[in-house]
Write a protein that holds these residues in place. Sequence first.
Motif, PDB file in Angstrom:
ATOM      1  N   MET A 230       0.859  -1.184   0.000  1.00 20.76           N
ATOM      2  CA  MET A 230       0.000   0.000   0.000  1.00 20.76           C
ATOM      3  C   MET A 230       0.895   1.233   0.000  1.00 20.76           C
ATOM      4  O   MET A 230       2.039   1.168   0.460  1.00 20.76           O
ATOM      5  N   CYS A 231       0.379   2.343  -0.489  1.00 18.67           N
ATOM      6  CA  CYS A 231       1.193   3.561  -0.487  1.00 18.67           C
ATOM      7  C   CYS A 231       0.307   4.790  -0.323  1.00 18.67           C
ATOM      8  O   CYS A 231      -0.506   5.099  -1.195  1.00 18.67           O
ATOM      9  N   GLY A 232       0.445   5.473   0.805  1.00 19.60           N
ATOM     10  CA  GLY A 232      -0.373   6.654   1.098  1.00 19.60           C
ATOM     11  C   GLY A 232       0.337   7.928   0.685  1.00 19.60           C
ATOM     12  O   GLY A 232       1.378   8.269   1.238  1.00 19.60           O
ATOM     13  N   VAL A 233      -0.241   8.611  -0.294  1.00 17.65           N
ATOM     14  CA  VAL A 233       0.372   9.839  -0.796  1.00 17.65           C
ATOM     15  C   VAL A 233      -0.693  10.921  -0.905  1.00 17.65           C
ATOM     16  O   VAL A 233      -1.671  10.763  -1.633  1.00 17.65           O
ATOM     17  N   GLY A 234      -0.514  11.989  -0.158  1.00 16.25           N
ATOM     18  CA  GLY A 234      -1.476  13.092  -0.221  1.00 16.25           C
ATOM     19  C   GLY A 234      -0.755  14.405  -0.063  1.00 16.25           C
ATOM     20  O   GLY A 234       0.410  14.441   0.369  1.00 16.25           O
ATOM     21  N   PRO A 235      -1.425  15.502  -0.424  1.00 20.40           N
ATOM     22  CA  PRO A 235      -0.777  16.811  -0.306  1.00 20.40           C
ATOM     23  C   PRO A 235      -0.563  17.195   1.156  1.00 20.40           C
ATOM     24  O   PRO A 235      -1.400  16.906   2.013  1.00 20.40           O
ATOM     25  N   PHE A 236       0.556  17.844   1.437  1.00 22.22           N
ATOM     26  CA  PHE A 236       0.733  18.509   2.738  1.00 22.22           C
ATOM     27  C   PHE A 236      -0.267  19.649   2.804  1.00 22.22           C
ATOM     28  O   PHE A 236      -0.478  20.363   1.816  1.00 22.22           O
ATOM     29  N   ILE A 237      -0.927  19.803   3.964  1.00 21.76           N
ATOM     30  CA  ILE A 237      -1.839  20.933   4.193  1.00 21.76           C
ATOM     31  C   ILE A 237      -1.462  21.528   5.548  1.00 21.76           C
ATOM     32  O   ILE A 237      -1.385  20.804   6.535  1.00 21.76           O
ATOM     33  N   PRO A 238      -1.182  22.841   5.612  1.00 24.76           N
ATOM     34  CA  PRO A 238      -0.735  23.394   6.891  1.00 24.76           C
ATOM     35  C   PRO A 238      -1.819  23.339   7.970  1.00 24.76           C
ATOM     36  O   PRO A 238      -3.017  23.386   7.660  1.00 24.76           O
ATOM     37  N   HIS A 239      -1.379  23.202   9.214  1.00 26.48           N
ATOM     38  CA  HIS A 239      -2.286  23.304  10.363  1.00 26.48           C
ATOM     39  C   HIS A 239      -1.893  24.564  11.129  1.00 26.48           C
ATOM     40  O   HIS A 239      -0.709  24.775  11.423  1.00 26.48           O
ATOM     41  N   HIS A 240      -2.878  25.379  11.500  1.00 25.39           N
ATOM     42  CA  HIS A 240      -2.586  26.710  12.046  1.00 25.39           C
ATOM     43  C   HIS A 240      -1.856  26.679  13.389  1.00 25.39           C
ATOM     44  O   HIS A 240      -1.209  27.643  13.758  1.00 25.39           O
ATOM     45  N   ASP A 241      -1.925  25.574  14.134  1.00 27.25           N
ATOM     46  CA  ASP A 241      -1.253  25.496  15.435  1.00 27.25           C
ATOM     47  C   ASP A 241       0.057  24.714  15.389  1.00 27.25           C
ATOM     48  O   ASP A 241       0.430  24.075  16.375  1.00 27.25           O
ATOM     49  N   THR A 242       0.727  24.730  14.245  1.00 28.53           N
ATOM     50  CA  THR A 242       2.009  24.019  14.132  1.00 28.53           C
ATOM     51  C   THR A 242       3.085  24.983  13.639  1.00 28.53           C
ATOM     52  O   THR A 242       2.767  26.070  13.138  1.00 28.53           O
ATOM     53  N   PRO A 243       4.356  24.591  13.756  1.00 31.81           N
ATOM     54  CA  PRO A 243       5.434  25.452  13.239  1.00 31.81           C
ATOM     55  C   PRO A 243       5.327  25.689  11.733  1.00 31.81           C
ATOM     56  O   PRO A 243       5.930  26.630  11.214  1.00 31.81           O
ATOM     57  N   PHE A 244       4.575  24.856  11.033  1.00 28.79           N
ATOM     58  CA  PHE A 244       4.438  25.015   9.585  1.00 28.79           C
ATOM     59  C   PHE A 244       3.142  25.728   9.194  1.00 28.79           C
ATOM     60  O   PHE A 244       2.679  25.617   8.051  1.00 28.79           O
ATOM     61  N   ALA A 245       2.575  26.487  10.136  1.00 23.75           N
ATOM     62  CA  ALA A 245       1.285  27.151   9.903  1.00 23.75           C
ATOM     63  C   ALA A 245       1.285  27.987   8.627  1.00 23.75           C
ATOM     64  O   ALA A 245       0.289  28.021   7.907  1.00 23.75           O
ATOM     65  N   SER A 246       2.399  28.666   8.337  1.00 26.24           N
ATOM     66  CA  SER A 246       2.362  29.589   7.198  1.00 26.24           C
ATOM     67  C   SER A 246       3.004  29.003   5.948  1.00 26.24           C
ATOM     68  O   SER A 246       3.246  29.722   4.974  1.00 26.24           O
ATOM     69  N   LYS A 247       3.281  27.715   5.968  1.00 26.12           N
ATOM     70  CA  LYS A 247       3.852  27.082   4.765  1.00 26.12           C
ATOM     71  C   LYS A 247       2.743  26.820   3.741  1.00 26.12           C
ATOM     72  O   LYS A 247       1.569  26.681   4.093  1.00 26.12           O
ATOM     73  N   ALA A 248       3.157  26.726   2.475  1.00 24.12           N
ATOM     74  CA  ALA A 248       2.174  26.503   1.407  1.00 24.12           C
ATOM     75  C   ALA A 248       1.748  25.035   1.377  1.00 24.12           C
ATOM     76  O   ALA A 248       2.512  24.149   1.766  1.00 24.12           O
ATOM     77  N   ALA A 249       0.524  24.810   0.932  1.00 22.34           N
ATOM     78  CA  ALA A 249       0.024  23.439   0.786  1.00 22.34           C
ATOM     79  C   ALA A 249       0.571  22.807  -0.487  1.00 22.34           C
ATOM     80  O   ALA A 249       0.959  23.510  -1.423  1.00 22.34           O
ATOM     81  N   GLY A 250       0.606  21.475  -0.506  1.00 21.71           N
ATOM     82  CA  GLY A 250       0.947  20.759  -1.734  1.00 21.71           C
ATOM     83  C   GLY A 250      -0.200  20.883  -2.725  1.00 21.71           C
ATOM     84  O   GLY A 250      -1.310  21.266  -2.352  1.00 21.71           O
ATOM     85  N   THR A 251       0.072  20.572  -3.983  1.00 22.94           N
ATOM     86  CA  THR A 251      -0.962  20.768  -4.996  1.00 22.94           C
ATOM     87  C   THR A 251      -1.616  19.456  -5.420  1.00 22.94           C
ATOM     88  O   THR A 251      -1.028  18.381  -5.344  1.00 22.94           O
ATOM     89  N   LEU A 252      -2.852  19.600  -5.874  1.00 22.53           N
ATOM     90  CA  LEU A 252      -3.596  18.484  -6.446  1.00 22.53           C
ATOM     91  C   LEU A 252      -2.874  17.956  -7.685  1.00 22.53           C
ATOM     92  O   LEU A 252      -2.751  16.753  -7.897  1.00 22.53           O
ATOM     93  N   GLU A 253      -2.375  18.907  -8.460  1.00 25.42           N
ATOM     94  CA  GLU A 253      -1.751  18.560  -9.741  1.00 25.42           C
ATOM     95  C   GLU A 253      -0.522  17.672  -9.534  1.00 25.42           C
ATOM     96  O   GLU A 253      -0.409  16.583 -10.126  1.00 25.42           O
ATOM     97  N   LEU A 254       0.393  18.065  -8.646  1.00 32.36           N
ATOM     98  CA  LEU A 254       1.595  17.240  -8.429  1.00 32.36           C
ATOM     99  C   LEU A 254       1.233  15.924  -7.744  1.00 32.36           C
ATOM    100  O   LEU A 254       1.809  14.874  -8.048  1.00 32.36           O
ATOM    101  N   THR A 255       0.270  15.949  -6.833  1.00 27.64           N
ATOM    102  CA  THR A 255      -0.140  14.702  -6.168  1.00 27.64           C
ATOM    103  C   THR A 255      -0.646  13.692  -7.197  1.00 27.64           C
ATOM    104  O   THR A 255      -0.237  12.524  -7.190  1.00 27.64           O
ATOM    105  N   CYS A 256      -1.516  14.130  -8.094  1.00 28.73           N
ATOM    106  CA  CYS A 256      -2.054  13.218  -9.112  1.00 28.73           C
ATOM    107  C   CYS A 256      -0.946  12.719 -10.042  1.00 28.73           C
ATOM    108  O   CYS A 256      -0.912  11.534 -10.414  1.00 28.73           O
ATOM    109  N   PHE A 257      -0.048  13.609 -10.388  1.00 32.93           N
ATOM    110  CA  PHE A 257       1.089  13.236 -11.253  1.00 32.93           C
ATOM    111  C   PHE A 257       1.883  12.096 -10.601  1.00 32.93           C
ATOM    112  O   PHE A 257       2.227  11.103 -11.241  1.00 32.93           O
ATOM    113  N   LEU A 258       2.122  12.219  -9.279  1.00 33.38           N
ATOM    114  CA  LEU A 258       2.905  11.209  -8.565  1.00 33.38           C
ATOM    115  C   LEU A 258       2.116   9.918  -8.374  1.00 33.38           C
ATOM    116  O   LEU A 258       2.679   8.823  -8.419  1.00 33.38           O
TER     117      LEU A 258
END
Length: 349
Positions: A230-258
């Motif tokens: 099995m292989c779980g691959v999904g976009p990163f999505i920031p969570h507001h209460d984490t050190p990565f709150a202001s990082k950009a999310a991964g894209t649908l386009e690159l996820t589907c490509f992969l």
Amino acid sequence: MNDRAYGLISKLERTHSLSLEEYEYLITSRTEDTARLLAEKAVSARKSIYGNTVYIRGLIEIGNVCKNDCFYCGIRRSNKNCQRYRLTADEILQCCCNGYQLGFRTFVLQGGEDDYFSDELLCNLISKIKSLYPQCAITLSLGEKSRESYKRLFDAGADRYLLRHETADSEHYSMLHPSSLTLESRMRCLYDLRDIGYQVGCGFMVGSPYQSAAHIAKDLKFIEEFKPDMCGVGPFIPHHDTPFASKAAGTLELTCFLLSIIRLIHPPVLLPSTTALGTIDPIGREKGILAGANVVMPNLSPGAVRKKYMLYDNKASDGAESAQCKDTLVRRMASIGYEVVCTRGDIIR
Ligand code: 5AD
């Protein structure tokens, strides 16, 4: 489309393997045309093994208490705003009962790394589920444990284990995790699980902070070598209460490509179209299936705790993400030509 990309896609389809440099090139040079061609080939590879069927798993989020502090994750230990919960064994069994009636034949028990869920508690729970539903598969997604613990849970009846490797580059791994967590230890777990006899799932986030195309190439090479069930691959999505709150999310386009590339690397792999994909796009789940995925994992957790298992902001938990709305999922999959089947959904090798 340029000749090199075209040639690499044919080579991937034929040999299920590319060099690190070739994977990297395929990613950095990608266009709508190469994505379309990859998706076409990925869908045809999955069809020759799985036809037009989609497997479903009932996801039960058994608790969000976690001793780890991963920088990306909303249920990390340091998040004081997270309302913690643990389901009781009876509540978990009730989820299985509901799921069974809805047609689910795989239950995924997922949760944070929490010593409250001891081997003894989990083994009792697993044997109980197995005795009530002998024709169902049990998948665990409970993080890193000792080989002995994995073995006990397997002997109690667990069939599969999901443990994303998160990134196959140890330097990148250390940018996503505190120093107490290492890629080496994660890999040890994955090989232990395989050795014990589990069907094993790895995986990674797309567009996680500091991720480069060279990092993704390493993830793909690892998948090529490990050949996960099995292989779980999904976009990163920031969570507001984490050190990565202001990082950009991964894209649908690159996820589907992969997803398409992973299908071609290892055609039999059980590849979910993830909740994260369904969260960043209203028809993300469908787009994942059309890129080569063949599994969906709707949520079977009790309504009262669903909003608390927030790994990232706005995590979808209703509509087609909810096991109770299986009919909606069945209809949406039918609308793109796929049939949801109610079986264990084991890998076809
Ligand atoms: N965005 C997307 N996926 C996430 N996960 C954890 N946090 C996030 C996030 N912010 C994924 C990790 C983990 C799985 C359970 O959820 O890859 O392995």
